[in-house]
Scaffold this motif. Structure first.
Motif, PDB file in Angstrom:
ATOM      1  N   TYR A 259       0.830  -1.202   0.000  1.00  0.00           N
ATOM      2  CA  TYR A 259       0.000   0.000   0.000  1.00  0.00           C
ATOM      3  C   TYR A 259       0.869   1.258   0.000  1.00  0.00           C
ATOM      4  O   TYR A 259       1.877   1.335   0.704  1.00  0.00           O
ATOM      5  N   PHE A 260       0.434   2.263  -0.775  1.00  0.00           N
ATOM      6  CA  PHE A 260       1.061   3.583  -0.721  1.00  0.00           C
ATOM      7  C   PHE A 260      -0.036   4.563  -0.339  1.00  0.00           C
ATOM      8  O   PHE A 260      -1.004   4.768  -1.084  1.00  0.00           O
ATOM      9  N   ASN A 261       0.097   5.145   0.847  1.00  0.00           N
ATOM     10  CA  ASN A 261      -0.983   5.896   1.465  1.00  0.00           C
ATOM     11  C   ASN A 261      -0.668   7.393   1.480  1.00  0.00           C
ATOM     12  O   ASN A 261       0.265   7.827   2.147  1.00  0.00           O
ATOM     13  N   TYR A 262      -1.459   8.159   0.730  1.00  0.00           N
ATOM     14  CA  TYR A 262      -1.330   9.619   0.703  1.00  0.00           C
ATOM     15  C   TYR A 262      -2.088  10.183   1.896  1.00  0.00           C
ATOM     16  O   TYR A 262      -3.279   9.962   2.049  1.00  0.00           O
ATOM     17  N   LYS A 263      -1.378  10.922   2.742  1.00  0.00           N
ATOM     18  CA  LYS A 263      -1.969  11.360   4.000  1.00  0.00           C
ATOM     19  C   LYS A 263      -2.196  12.866   4.117  1.00  0.00           C
ATOM     20  O   LYS A 263      -3.269  13.306   4.492  1.00  0.00           O
ATOM     21  N   TYR A 264      -1.152  13.663   3.873  1.00  0.00           N
ATOM     22  CA  TYR A 264      -1.267  15.086   4.180  1.00  0.00           C
ATOM     23  C   TYR A 264      -0.737  15.934   3.043  1.00  0.00           C
ATOM     24  O   TYR A 264       0.171  15.524   2.306  1.00  0.00           O
ATOM     25  N   ILE A 265      -1.315  17.115   2.925  1.00  0.00           N
ATOM     26  CA  ILE A 265      -0.880  18.054   1.888  1.00  0.00           C
ATOM     27  C   ILE A 265      -0.791  19.450   2.493  1.00  0.00           C
ATOM     28  O   ILE A 265      -1.581  19.822   3.363  1.00  0.00           O
ATOM     29  N   GLY A 266       0.187  20.212   2.041  1.00  0.00           N
ATOM     30  CA  GLY A 266       0.317  21.615   2.411  1.00  0.00           C
ATOM     31  C   GLY A 266       0.542  22.420   1.150  1.00  0.00           C
ATOM     32  O   GLY A 266       1.281  21.984   0.259  1.00  0.00           O
ATOM     33  N   LEU A 267      -0.079  23.586   1.047  1.00  0.00           N
ATOM     34  CA  LEU A 267      -0.028  24.357  -0.198  1.00  0.00           C
ATOM     35  C   LEU A 267       0.146  25.845   0.071  1.00  0.00           C
ATOM     36  O   LEU A 267      -0.326  26.373   1.080  1.00  0.00           O
ATOM     37  N   VAL A 268       0.818  26.507  -0.866  1.00  0.00           N
ATOM     38  CA  VAL A 268       0.888  27.968  -0.901  1.00  0.00           C
ATOM     39  C   VAL A 268      -0.114  28.434  -1.951  1.00  0.00           C
ATOM     40  O   VAL A 268      -0.119  27.936  -3.082  1.00  0.00           O
ATOM     41  N   TYR A 269      -0.969  29.366  -1.566  1.00  0.00           N
ATOM     42  CA  TYR A 269      -1.940  29.939  -2.512  1.00  0.00           C
ATOM     43  C   TYR A 269      -1.494  31.348  -2.888  1.00  0.00           C
ATOM     44  O   TYR A 269      -0.955  32.075  -2.051  1.00  0.00           O
ATOM     45  N   PRO A 270      -1.669  31.776  -4.148  1.00  0.00           N
ATOM     46  CA  PRO A 270      -2.298  31.062  -5.256  1.00  0.00           C
ATOM     47  C   PRO A 270      -1.324  30.191  -6.076  1.00  0.00           C
ATOM     48  O   PRO A 270      -1.726  29.602  -7.072  1.00  0.00           O
ATOM     49  N   ASP A 271      -0.051  30.156  -5.671  1.00  0.00           N
ATOM     50  CA  ASP A 271       0.962  29.470  -6.480  1.00  0.00           C
ATOM     51  C   ASP A 271       0.573  28.029  -6.809  1.00  0.00           C
ATOM     52  O   ASP A 271       0.718  27.572  -7.954  1.00  0.00           O
ATOM     53  N   SER A 272       0.101  27.300  -5.806  1.00  0.00           N
ATOM     54  CA  SER A 272      -0.213  25.885  -6.021  1.00  0.00           C
ATOM     55  C   SER A 272      -1.334  25.712  -7.044  1.00  0.00           C
ATOM     56  O   SER A 272      -1.325  24.759  -7.829  1.00  0.00           O
ATOM     57  N   ARG A 273      -2.289  26.637  -7.044  1.00  0.00           N
ATOM     58  CA  ARG A 273      -3.366  26.578  -8.047  1.00  0.00           C
ATOM     59  C   ARG A 273      -2.832  26.924  -9.426  1.00  0.00           C
ATOM     60  O   ARG A 273      -3.212  26.302 -10.428  1.00  0.00           O
ATOM     61  N   ASN A 274      -1.962  27.915  -9.475  1.00  0.00           N
ATOM     62  CA  ASN A 274      -1.400  28.321 -10.769  1.00  0.00           C
ATOM     63  C   ASN A 274      -0.634  27.187 -11.437  1.00  0.00           C
ATOM     64  O   ASN A 274      -0.576  27.107 -12.674  1.00  0.00           O
ATOM     65  N   PHE A 275      -0.044  26.314 -10.627  1.00  0.00           N
ATOM     66  CA  PHE A 275       0.735  25.197 -11.173  1.00  0.00           C
ATOM     67  C   PHE A 275      -0.016  23.859 -11.082  1.00  0.00           C
ATOM     68  O   PHE A 275       0.594  22.797 -11.238  1.00  0.00           O
ATOM     69  N   ASN A 276      -1.322  23.924 -10.855  1.00  0.00           N
ATOM     70  CA  ASN A 276      -2.163  22.709 -10.845  1.00  0.00           C
ATOM     71  C   ASN A 276      -1.564  21.617  -9.954  1.00  0.00           C
ATOM     72  O   ASN A 276      -1.503  20.444 -10.330  1.00  0.00           O
ATOM     73  N   LEU A 277      -1.154  22.021  -8.761  1.00  0.00           N
ATOM     74  CA  LEU A 277      -0.367  21.115  -7.926  1.00  0.00           C
ATOM     75  C   LEU A 277      -1.151  19.877  -7.492  1.00  0.00           C
ATOM     76  O   LEU A 277      -0.567  18.800  -7.336  1.00  0.00           O
TER      77      LEU A 277
END
Length: 351
Positions: A259-277
């Motif tokens: 299993y590969f389990n995706y757990k947590y995410i952290g983002l900078v806005y708006p940069d992460s949206r601009n790069f479709n993170l």
């Protein structure tokens, strides 16, 4: 694995117990010398219901603003995990004893797997027996969250993308063009990179996502992030995304067996949206699974619409709920369908 239905490293579960979310009290229940993880909190009744249900139930929330509940499970495991080789009767006995001791408004055995395609037969059998036993004891069983996963039965992300319609393939390829403008590092937890300054920065990025979410159940603490990021024992893998040397986002994942389990995410806005993170991280996770011969990518709860669009399959969790007050228990029995928001979403997606 130490527990039934365990998809995460045991160290992550221990981090939850030692550093519970804000306003949570973590609890360990003894089951014949084995531990069962639980927690208590003052629960906002309308946390996970649909907008339609909120309008119907708002008066109940006014009468019972934040009852104190005992939860069996954690918020860092996809499923509630139970001690191996102790049997359903012993587990139920330990749960009910703790509930009696704490005199809580209600008891929720959360996120029970039922016929899960990503668990072994032994685990599914235990969970089925547990649900039947709790139902016999007067618990109401309701649909919980839809757990998203992808079986890695493709040899490349291009092969995976080619399974979709022409318009969806076009969307994926357009979103993924931003990869060429990013630097992507994979850093193991416990690495010297996770000094105090970077841990604080990563926690702030987590808070960006938390504060922007419509569902606020568990607010993880800085101590929890420090514990996870600075420990090598869990074997966590952190995908770090930079643009022009500025970290604009990350994801924290864990491999346990197949299993590969995706757990947590952290983002900078708006940069992460601009790069479709969000899209970029999704396909990077799939690529990691392919390269490391992992069989199942587990994408977690929340946002079933976008995860369905990205190719997920789903398996439901179930909650077993008992309310002490007989009048409220009767009302809940008649209105429990209003608390099954993910079930409603999944039925709409099938149409």
């Amino acid at each position: 694995m130490k527990f039934i239905s365990q998809l995460e490293p045991t160290e992550l579960i221990e981090s939850f117990h030692e550093n519970p979310p804000e306003d949570f009290t973590s609890i360990k229940i003894d089951i014949d010398g084995n531990e069962l993880h639980a927690f208590s909190m003052k629960f906002k009744i309308l946390t996970t219901v649909s907008k339609r249900a909120k309008n119907i139930l708002k008066y109940i929330e006014f009468l019972i603003p934040k009852p104190k509940l005992l939860f069996i499970g954690t918020t860092v495991t996809e499923y509630s995990v139970f001690p191996k080789e102790r049997g359903v009767d012993k587990v139920c006995e330990g749960i009910l004893k703790k509930f009696s001791e704490r005199k809580s408004f209600g008891l929720i055995v959360k996120d029970i797997a039922k016929e899960s395609p990503i668990l072994v037969q032994e685990d599914n059998r235990f969970n089925n027996e547990l649900i039947d036993s709790l139902k016999e004891k007067g618990f109401e069983i309701i649909y919980g969250e839809a757990l998203a996963y992808i079986s890695i039965n493709f040899k490349s992300t291009d092969e995976f993308i080619n399974r979709f319609s022409k318009s969806r393939k076009k969307t994926f390829k357009r979103k993924l063009r931003s990869r060429s403008n990013l630097t992507i590092d994979q850093i193991h937890t416990g690495d010297e990179f996770f000094n105090e300054e970077n841990v604080q920065y990563f926690y702030n990025l987590y808070l960006n996502v938390y504060n922007g979410s419509s569902i606020h159940f568990d607010k993880l603490t800085l101590n929890f992030f420090r514990s996870v990021l600075q420990s090598s024992l869990s074997g966590g893998i952190v995908f770090v995304y930079k643009h022009e040397d500025k970290i604009i986002g990350y994801t924290i994942c864990f491999r346990v067996g197949d299993y590969f389990n995706y757990k947590y995410i952290g983002l900078v806005y708006p940069d992460s949206r601009n790069f479709n993170l969000y899209y970029v991280t999704w396909f990077d996770h799939l690529d990691y699974c392919i390269k490391n011969n992992i069989k199942v990518y587990i994408a977690g709860w929340t946002d079933p619409e976008i995860k369905s669009f990205l190719g997920s399959e789903f398996t439901f969790t179930f909650h077993a709920i008992y309310i002490s007050n007989p009048i409220i228990r009767f009302i809940f029995k008649k209105m429990k369908f209003l608390f099954e928001s993910d079930k409603d979403v999944m039925e709409k997606l099938k149409k």
